[in-house]
Scaffold this motif. Sequence first.
Motif, PDB file in Angstrom:
ATOM      1  N   SER A 237       0.836  -1.198   0.000  1.00  0.00           N
ATOM      2  CA  SER A 237       0.000   0.000   0.000  1.00  0.00           C
ATOM      3  C   SER A 237       0.870   1.246   0.000  1.00  0.00           C
ATOM      4  N   LYS A 238       0.451   2.243  -0.757  1.00  0.00           N
ATOM      5  CA  LYS A 238       1.189   3.496  -0.796  1.00  0.00           C
ATOM      6  C   LYS A 238       1.106   4.192   0.558  1.00  0.00           C
ATOM      7  N   LEU A 239       2.099   5.039   0.831  1.00  0.00           N
ATOM      8  CA  LEU A 239       2.061   5.800   2.072  1.00  0.00           C
ATOM      9  C   LEU A 239       0.785   6.622   2.137  1.00  0.00           C
ATOM     10  N   TYR A 240       0.428   7.276   1.029  1.00  0.00           N
ATOM     11  CA  TYR A 240      -0.820   8.045   0.956  1.00  0.00           C
ATOM     12  C   TYR A 240      -1.732   7.411  -0.090  1.00  0.00           C
ATOM     13  N   THR A 241      -2.886   6.996   0.354  1.00  0.00           N
ATOM     14  CA  THR A 241      -3.846   6.317  -0.515  1.00  0.00           C
ATOM     15  C   THR A 241      -4.432   7.300  -1.519  1.00  0.00           C
ATOM     16  N   PRO A 242      -4.322   7.044  -2.808  1.00  0.00           N
ATOM     17  CA  PRO A 242      -4.939   7.946  -3.792  1.00  0.00           C
ATOM     18  C   PRO A 242      -6.439   8.101  -3.523  1.00  0.00           C
ATOM     19  N   ASN A 243      -6.950   9.293  -3.766  1.00  0.00           N
ATOM     20  CA  ASN A 243      -8.364   9.554  -3.483  1.00  0.00           C
ATOM     21  C   ASN A 243      -9.284   8.563  -4.179  1.00  0.00           C
ATOM     22  N   ARG A 437      14.127 -15.588  -2.864  1.00  0.00           N
ATOM     23  CA  ARG A 437      14.058 -14.489  -1.903  1.00  0.00           C
ATOM     24  C   ARG A 437      12.987 -13.478  -2.355  1.00  0.00           C
ATOM     25  N   ILE A 438      11.959 -13.292  -1.546  1.00  0.00           N
ATOM     26  CA  ILE A 438      10.873 -12.365  -1.863  1.00  0.00           C
ATOM     27  C   ILE A 438      10.561 -11.519  -0.632  1.00  0.00           C
ATOM     28  N   PRO A 439       9.965 -10.329  -0.829  1.00  0.00           N
ATOM     29  CA  PRO A 439       9.583  -9.515   0.318  1.00  0.00           C
ATOM     30  C   PRO A 439       8.186  -9.862   0.814  1.00  0.00           C
ATOM     31  N   ILE A 440       8.049  -9.900   2.116  1.00  0.00           N
ATOM     32  CA  ILE A 440       6.740  -9.939   2.758  1.00  0.00           C
ATOM     33  C   ILE A 440       6.544  -8.538   3.318  1.00  0.00           C
ATOM     34  N   ALA A 441       5.416  -7.889   2.973  1.00  0.00           N
ATOM     35  CA  ALA A 441       5.271  -6.482   3.351  1.00  0.00           C
ATOM     36  C   ALA A 441       3.817  -6.126   3.616  1.00  0.00           C
ATOM     37  N   GLY A 442       3.652  -5.051   4.362  1.00  0.00           N
ATOM     38  CA  GLY A 442       2.311  -4.580   4.674  1.00  0.00           C
ATOM     39  C   GLY A 442       2.351  -3.260   5.410  1.00  0.00           C
ATOM     40  N   VAL A 443       1.276  -2.949   6.111  1.00  0.00           N
ATOM     41  CA  VAL A 443       1.174  -1.707   6.879  1.00  0.00           C
ATOM     42  C   VAL A 443       0.662  -2.023   8.276  1.00  0.00           C
ATOM     43  N   ALA A 444       0.883  -1.074   9.183  1.00  0.00           N
ATOM     44  CA  ALA A 444       0.392  -1.202  10.559  1.00  0.00           C
ATOM     45  C   ALA A 444       0.038   0.184  11.059  1.00  0.00           C
ATOM     46  N   TRP A 445      -0.951   0.253  11.944  1.00  0.00           N
ATOM     47  CA  TRP A 445      -1.398   1.559  12.432  1.00  0.00           C
ATOM     48  C   TRP A 445      -1.830   1.486  13.882  1.00  0.00           C
ATOM     49  N   THR A 470      10.160   4.859   8.062  1.00  0.00           N
ATOM     50  CA  THR A 470      10.265   5.940   9.044  1.00  0.00           C
ATOM     51  C   THR A 470       8.884   6.550   9.257  1.00  0.00           C
ATOM     52  N   PRO A 471       8.369   6.547  10.488  1.00  0.00           N
ATOM     53  CA  PRO A 471       7.013   7.075  10.723  1.00  0.00           C
ATOM     54  C   PRO A 471       6.913   8.563  10.396  1.00  0.00           C
ATOM     55  N   VAL A 472       5.800   8.946   9.776  1.00  0.00           N
ATOM     56  CA  VAL A 472       5.519  10.373   9.557  1.00  0.00           C
ATOM     57  C   VAL A 472       5.101  11.000  10.874  1.00  0.00           C
ATOM     58  N   ASN A 473       4.198  10.340  11.582  1.00  0.00           N
ATOM     59  CA  ASN A 473       3.760  10.733  12.928  1.00  0.00           C
ATOM     60  C   ASN A 473       2.995   9.549  13.516  1.00  0.00           C
ATOM     61  N   ASP A 474       2.471   9.732  14.710  1.00  0.00           N
ATOM     62  CA  ASP A 474       1.776   8.626  15.376  1.00  0.00           C
ATOM     63  C   ASP A 474       0.369   8.390  14.828  1.00  0.00           C
ATOM     64  N   ASP A 475      -0.140   9.324  14.016  1.00  0.00           N
ATOM     65  CA  ASP A 475      -1.484   9.183  13.456  1.00  0.00           C
ATOM     66  C   ASP A 475      -1.480   8.585  12.057  1.00  0.00           C
ATOM     67  N   THR A 476      -0.300   8.300  11.543  1.00  0.00           N
ATOM     68  CA  THR A 476      -0.155   7.784  10.181  1.00  0.00           C
ATOM     69  C   THR A 476       0.356   6.353  10.215  1.00  0.00           C
ATOM     70  N   TRP A 477      -0.227   5.509   9.364  1.00  0.00           N
ATOM     71  CA  TRP A 477       0.265   4.125   9.340  1.00  0.00           C
ATOM     72  C   TRP A 477       1.716   4.067   8.864  1.00  0.00           C
ATOM     73  N   VAL A 478       2.393   2.987   9.234  1.00  0.00           N
ATOM     74  CA  VAL A 478       3.761   2.761   8.792  1.00  0.00           C
ATOM     75  C   VAL A 478       3.778   1.546   7.880  1.00  0.00           C
ATOM     76  N   GLN A 479       4.717   1.521   6.989  1.00  0.00           N
ATOM     77  CA  GLN A 479       4.933   0.355   6.144  1.00  0.00           C
ATOM     78  C   GLN A 479       6.010  -0.527   6.781  1.00  0.00           C
ATOM     79  N   TRP A 480       5.969  -1.792   6.478  1.00  0.00           N
ATOM     80  CA  TRP A 480       6.959  -2.712   7.006  1.00  0.00           C
ATOM     81  C   TRP A 480       7.248  -3.801   5.963  1.00  0.00           C
ATOM     82  N   PHE A 481       8.416  -4.436   6.077  1.00  0.00           N
ATOM     83  CA  PHE A 481       8.732  -5.541   5.171  1.00  0.00           C
ATOM     84  C   PHE A 481       9.759  -6.468   5.816  1.00  0.00           C
ATOM     85  N   MET A 482       9.836  -7.663   5.264  1.00  0.00           N
ATOM     86  CA  MET A 482      10.824  -8.646   5.695  1.00  0.00           C
ATOM     87  C   MET A 482      11.189  -9.497   4.491  1.00  0.00           C
ATOM     88  N   GLU A 483      12.483  -9.706   4.263  1.00  0.00           N
ATOM     89  CA  GLU A 483      12.927 -10.583   3.175  1.00  0.00           C
ATOM     90  C   GLU A 483      12.784 -12.041   3.609  1.00  0.00           C
TER      91      GLU A 483
END
Length: 528
Positions: A237-243, A437-445, A470-483
Amino acid sequence: MAKRRSGKRFIAWAALSGVIGGAVFLAVAELFALLFARAASPILAVGGFVIDIVPQPFKEFAIATFGEYDKLVLLGSLGLAVVIASAIAGILQLVKAPLGVIALIIAGVLSTAAIVTRAGAPALAFLPPVLGTIAGSIVLILLVRRLRTWRAAALPERADDAAADAETAEPKGIDRRRFFMVAAISGVSAVVVGVASRAVSMTVGSVEAIRDSLKLPGAKSKVTIPEGAELDIKGLSKLYTPNKDFYRVDTALTVPTIDPATWRLTIDGMVDQKVEMSFQDLLDMGLDEYSITLTCVSNEVGGELAGNAMWLGVPLRDVLKKAGVKSGADMVLSKSVDGYTASTPLSALTDDNLDAILAVAMNGEPLPAEHGFPVRMVVPGLYGYVSATKWLTELKVTTFAKDEAYWTPRGYSAEAPIKFSSRLDTPSIGEAVPAGRIPIAGVAWAQSVGIERVEVKIDEGEWTAATMSTPVNDDTWVQWFMEWDATPGTHYVAVRAVNKNGDLQIEERAPIAPNGSSGWQRSLIRVT
């Protein structure tokens, strides 16, 4: 046998007569709704009534199954129901007049009741369904009279039809061509008038041109996007979801169209003074940027009813200060132009450390119509049904003991802090991925608190900390990944989060009602 088949065809033509009568009813109602009260469309009013009364499990099923298309499915279902009911009315009118007309009148009474009982119904709201009922009834009577005369001529044993209608029927020489001519004229006219009236009703009040030309003042302060805030991973998911991709869940069958020049916000209730603000008054307060993630209470574990946006707006606490909140108040009942209400804890709107806002822009442009143009509420840390009122028109300062909002009597909690969560975006469920080797990724909030870390477990292995953006702030979801070194076969991948208070995401599964789902997402991944 031939006579029996001939008799059955008149039942079919009677059903068609009923459908045409129903179409005329709706077309005339739409026409006069356009002229006198745009909100008085019978099909939309009944649809809104259905949304209000349908049991909660069916609402959840519709949202989970059809997503943002749930209202289209409802309208289609209502349209099918109207066709079936109208066909039955036509048959009743042929078999034993005036039962069909009585059925049509009952439908008119019910649609009138649905319209006049809607919040904000104008004084003439009753007129469109009443006139529609009259027009539909007249057409049904005329068509069935002609059909009965035709049947009497075609089936001599049914000559009693002509006798029964002797005082009002057309001359006996009328034939099927006259029936088809009246049916065609009525049917085509109904389609043309109905479709044109609905189209004009949707466009006359359209504010898209106004929205597109609206120039909002620049932000007094802007959100700083730190380096590393967005990861470049396919399927994430993008950091900012398109409208255009931002989820939409509300009770409005049609998107309200509101001209900012006429928009007003009333602040009333337990206040020192009643305040009314215009759109310009709001802009004159000065606008700031806010990066806030929204989550719908209907979001299942791993669901997509969450999105992040950059909002432009003013703090709600500053707006409430204009009216002066009286002691004893603990809730603000916000109201939309379509009658929807939400109950928000007063503390969430007045806390200096929470960015509860009235938003006028989303991701660099005025709010899209479907997301609340011209003004909506955005409150971090609360599910949308108690905080994110779109097409806002009123703020009533009150108490939870005195007032309740739309969803509270329908089985949902009056207060609904968001349960922080994590989601796996890629690999997606059901997707086959190649070994290697592939990425496992998602978001958390975890709005208003923030995410400390995200952990991933493959099959029965150990929990492993993922790399976070890197978090934008505490009100914004963060992205994460693991190889991950994926091996052929099927594997279970689980994800969980820990917030900055040290709390572990709730493992136990809980349903959506009454205050949001919970549980760790576990997904089956197939590796080829």
